[in-house]
Design a protein around this motif. Structure first.
Motif, short mmCIF file in Angstrom:
data_model
loop_
_atom_site.label_atom_id
_atom_site.label_comp_id
_atom_site.label_asym_id
_atom_site.label_seq_id
_atom_site.Cartn_x
_atom_site.Cartn_y
_atom_site.Cartn_z
N LEU A 418 27.14 -5.86 2.77
CA LEU A 418 26.32 -6.81 3.53
C LEU A 418 25.78 -6.16 4.81
O LEU A 418 24.69 -6.51 5.28
CB LEU A 418 27.16 -8.04 3.89
N TYR A 419 26.52 -5.20 5.36
CA TYR A 419 26.06 -4.53 6.57
C TYR A 419 24.78 -3.73 6.33
O TYR A 419 24.06 -3.41 7.27
CB TYR A 419 27.16 -3.60 7.10
N CYS A 420 24.48 -3.40 5.06
CA CYS A 420 23.23 -2.68 4.76
C CYS A 420 22.02 -3.52 5.15
O CYS A 420 20.96 -2.97 5.48
CB CYS A 420 23.17 -2.35 3.28
N PHE A 421 22.14 -4.84 5.08
CA PHE A 421 21.01 -5.71 5.41
C PHE A 421 20.72 -5.74 6.91
O PHE A 421 19.70 -6.29 7.32
CB PHE A 421 21.27 -7.13 4.91
N TYR A 422 21.61 -5.17 7.72
CA TYR A 422 21.40 -5.15 9.16
C TYR A 422 20.89 -3.79 9.64
O TYR A 422 20.80 -3.56 10.83
CB TYR A 422 22.69 -5.53 9.89
N THR A 423 20.57 -2.91 8.70
CA THR A 423 19.89 -1.68 9.08
C THR A 423 18.42 -1.99 9.34
O THR A 423 17.93 -3.08 9.04
CB THR A 423 20.05 -0.62 7.97
N TRP A 424 17.69 -1.00 9.86
CA TRP A 424 16.38 -1.27 10.44
C TRP A 424 15.36 -1.78 9.42
O TRP A 424 14.68 -2.77 9.65
CB TRP A 424 15.85 0.00 11.12
N VAL A 425 15.26 -1.12 8.26
CA VAL A 425 14.18 -1.46 7.32
C VAL A 425 14.31 -2.88 6.77
O VAL A 425 13.37 -3.68 6.89
CB VAL A 425 14.11 -0.42 6.18
N PRO A 426 15.44 -3.28 6.17
CA PRO A 426 15.50 -4.64 5.64
C PRO A 426 15.44 -5.71 6.72
O PRO A 426 15.00 -6.83 6.46
CB PRO A 426 16.84 -4.69 4.89
N TYR A 427 15.87 -5.36 7.92
CA TYR A 427 15.88 -6.37 8.99
C TYR A 427 14.51 -6.54 9.65
O TYR A 427 14.27 -7.54 10.32
CB TYR A 427 16.92 -5.99 10.05
N THR A 429 11.30 -5.69 7.98
CA THR A 429 10.16 -5.78 7.07
C THR A 429 10.23 -7.05 6.24
O THR A 429 11.32 -7.57 5.96
CB THR A 429 10.10 -4.56 6.15
N MET A 430 9.06 -7.52 5.81
CA MET A 430 8.94 -8.77 5.06
C MET A 430 8.76 -8.50 3.57
O MET A 430 8.21 -7.47 3.17
CB MET A 430 7.75 -9.59 5.58
N ILE A 431 9.20 -9.44 2.75
CA ILE A 431 8.96 -9.36 1.32
C ILE A 431 7.49 -9.67 1.06
O ILE A 431 6.98 -10.70 1.54
CB ILE A 431 9.86 -10.34 0.56
N PRO A 432 6.77 -8.82 0.35
CA PRO A 432 5.35 -9.07 0.11
C PRO A 432 5.13 -10.42 -0.59
O PRO A 432 5.83 -10.77 -1.53
CB PRO A 432 4.93 -7.90 -0.80
N GLY A 433 4.17 -11.17 -0.09
CA GLY A 433 3.82 -12.44 -0.71
C GLY A 433 4.58 -13.63 -0.16
O GLY A 433 4.25 -14.78 -0.48
N ILE A 434 5.64 -13.39 0.62
CA ILE A 434 6.40 -14.49 1.22
C ILE A 434 6.37 -14.29 2.73
O ILE A 434 7.20 -13.57 3.29
CB ILE A 434 7.85 -14.55 0.71
#
Length: 469
Positions: A418-427, A429-434
């Motif tokens: 779960l800590y991977c989601f707190y790294t820079w890129v996923p935190y 950037t947005m999902i395209p189309g949403i």
């Protein structure tokens, strides 16, 4: 980070399925200690809570403030202050934790280091405390499991070692105990002590029950949400002889213990202010409730609605409330079944099963504000069940028993990753189309998606049974 987590998962599963017949108890504890020391010396953290532990202890020992009513804003010049995330709320943890950390800070002060160096030294002391608590929990899991196997008359050395190894080497538990030092590790130690005192049963049962009650009170005074497990013990007492005398006596012991612990910090009821500032009472994070609320906000904005607030949107409030309502309904049903059905808690093993399920429901529904370390208690209780219920699993079709054995370790790694989601890129950037929906908002779905493994195997099992019929 995700690659590291997957490698850890592979070697962890390889170890718990191949090593139990090749190792002995001394190796279990020695290896766990070495892994723990590696974690203690790791110069990073993924949570700032450890600095909160430091500053609340310093507030009490150095500045003579009440950490359960004062906030870190009162000491902005302290060396630990710049590292804090929560600066405007008192300690969210009770007197048991405050007393433990104050004792460590007192030892640090005896060393004579300056304030700046004291922060680092205090962190090392806290990590050593977490390691000691984890090793103590490993010993309790090993001991309690052996006692329960003897009571059931189904002794299995391999099952006992496999369950103990899975608990001791669990990277999530080691990381949270010896790196982030979340006090759920110490809370689990008190819970296991309570179960140990109940399982071993001295000749004087009243003393046994009193010790169990005091341990549960210490756990409650460390982190108040553990009160959800206390009814399991009282439902067990309900099935014992002279239940009214037992219930009234142990309830008095429990309340008196809590009163003794909280009274020095009460400060005219100012301690209750924490209920209004704790984010867990109104926020969603790392949960299905958060995923749905973020998705609803993004879709609403997509069709022309105004941009929702990051915190406190109507969707967040509604789903927070719904999650709690579903939990209260499930928890109430669990209590009713234990009180009035054939599932009454007549033995310690049944009580442990009840506690494990109750805490799992709490993690899934009862805390929309969820963090990986909240599940530490679940893994400790489940380790006991793995020692006594594995034979029951083996009577099921292979797919079902395999899923139960594997899904819990995978669940641990979904929490660690779960800590991977707190790294820079996923935190960032947005999902395209949403529009407005970050990749990081998938974290709740990622965490709880592992539940599809046992549920899917059960569905396949039932479908197979229907086809055979």
């Amino acid at each position: 980070m995700l690659g590291i987590c997957l490698l850890l998962l592979f070697f962890y599963l390889l170890a718990i399925f191949t090593l139990p017949e090749r190792i002995h108890r001394r190796f279990l504890f020695t290896s766990t200690f070495l892994f723990g020391i590696i974690c203690v010396l790791t110069p990073v953290v993924t949570s700032q809570d450890i600095f909160s532990y430091v500053i609340y202890a310093r507030m009490a020992i150095i500045y003579h403030l009440n950490p359960l009513t004062a906030t870190p804003l009162a000491i902005p010049n302290d060396p630990a202050y710049p590292h804090l995330y929560w600066i405007d709320q008192p300690s969210a943890y009770g007197p048991t934790w405050i007393l433990l950390t104050c004792a460590l800070q007192w030892l640090v002060n005896l060393s004579g280091y300056t304030d700046i160096r004291n922060v680092a030294l205090m962190i090392v002391f806290l990590r050593l405390l977490g390691l000691a608590a984890h090793l103590g929990s490993v010993w309790l899991v090993w001991t309690i499991g052996g006692e329960l196997q003897q009571k059931q008359g189904r002794i299995s050395s391999r099952t006992r070692m496999q369950a103990a190894l899975a608990f001791a080497w669990n990277p999530l538990l080691l990381f949270e105990a010896c790196v982030n030092v979340h006090n759920d590790t110490i809370m689990l130690f008190f819970i296991l002590l309570a179960i140990w005192s109940l399982v071993r049963q001295t000749p004087r049962r009243s003393v046994t029950y009193a010790l169990t009650t005091i341990m549960l009170a210490l756990a409650t005074a460390l982190k108040v949400n553990i009160v959800l497990l206390v009814p399991g013990f009282f439902l067990f007492l309900w099935t014992q002889p002279q239940r009214w005398r037992l219930l009234s006596g142990m309830l008095a012991v429990y309340m008196l213990s809590l009163l003794t612990l909280y009274l020095p910090f009460w400060q005219g009821g100012a301690i209750l202010k924490l209920l209004s500032v704790n984010p867990g009472t109104y926020r969603n994070i790392n949960s299905i409730a958060e995923f749905l609320s973020r998705l609803i906000n993004s879709l609403a904005h997509f069709v022309g609605a105004p941009v929702a607030e990051e915190i406190g949107s109507p969707a967040e409030n509604i789903l927070h409330t719904l999650s709690l309502v579903f939990f209260l309904g499930s928890y109430g049903l669990l209590c009713w079944l234990a009180l009035f059905s054939s599932l009454r808690l007549t033995t310690p093993i049944r009580m442990i099963r009840w506690m494990t399920l109750a805490w799992f429901l709490y993690c899934v529904l009862g805390t929309p504000w969820f963090w990986p370390w909240y599940a530490i208690t679940f893994f400790g209780l489940f380790a006991l069940l793995a020692m006594v219920d594995r034979d029951l699993w083996q009577k099921q079709p292979f797919l079902h028993s395999f899923s139960l054995s594997v899904s819990v370790p995978i669940f641990a790694f979904s929490l660690l990753s779960l800590y991977c989601f707190y790294t820079w890129v996923p935190y960032s950037t947005m999902i395209p189309g949403i529009d407005g929906f970050r990749w990081a908002y998938l974290r709740g779905l990622w965490t709880w998606g592992v539940l599809l493994i046992p549920l899917g195997s059960l569905a396949l099992q039932r479908r197979s049974a229907r086809l055979e019929a």
